[in-house]
Structures are given as C-alpha cells and as structure tokens.
Design a protein around this motif. Sequence first.
Motif, short mmCIF file in Angstrom:
data_model
loop_
_atom_site.label_atom_id
_atom_site.label_comp_id
_atom_site.label_asym_id
_atom_site.label_seq_id
_atom_site.Cartn_x
_atom_site.Cartn_y
_atom_site.Cartn_z
N ASN A 2 37.57 15.94 37.94
CA ASN A 2 37.57 14.64 38.60
C ASN A 2 36.16 14.15 38.90
OD1 ASN A 2 40.49 14.11 38.98
ND2 ASN A 2 40.35 16.08 40.00
N LYS A 44 35.15 10.45 40.10
CA LYS A 44 36.33 9.79 40.66
C LYS A 44 36.49 10.07 42.15
CE LYS A 44 38.73 10.60 36.32
NZ LYS A 44 39.81 11.36 35.71
N LEU A 45 35.85 11.09 42.64
CA LEU A 45 36.01 11.47 44.04
C LEU A 45 35.11 10.62 44.92
CD1 LEU A 45 36.07 15.34 43.59
CD2 LEU A 45 38.00 13.80 43.83
#
Length: 72
Positions: free
Chosen positions: A55, A58-59
Amino acid sequence: MEQEKPLTSNMALFGNVYKVLFRRTSTFAITIMVGAVVFERVFDQAGDALFEELNRGKLWKHIKHNYESKDE
C-alpha cells in the motif's frame, strides 16, 4: 565415510539442544512460550512490512503532506 561426520555433528548439536531446552518439562514449557512470543513478534512485523509495501503511496502517512497546510 565423509558424510557420517556432518551427521554426527548435527546429532551432537541436537543432543545439546535437547539437554538444555527439552529435557525438563519446565524448560520445555518456557521454550515453547518464548518461541511463541518471538514468532508472534516476527510474524506481526513481517505482516506490517508487507502491508506497507503493498500500500505504498496510499496510506495517510505517505500522503498527508498533500493535505496539511503550513499555517504558523
């Protein structure tokens, strides 16, 4: 004849591990508990690292600079 030497050294190592960790019930139980705690920590850290790698970008910690203002 050459292959017997590593086998005997492995057996000696396993014998020493048995004598130190598994011979008595109390040390066996402590070994299992410590092993479970260490395994849990390693598994948790590996899972977190895998999640962050999958991820990436995206975090919130990766993108918060796009949304924070620099008001002072």
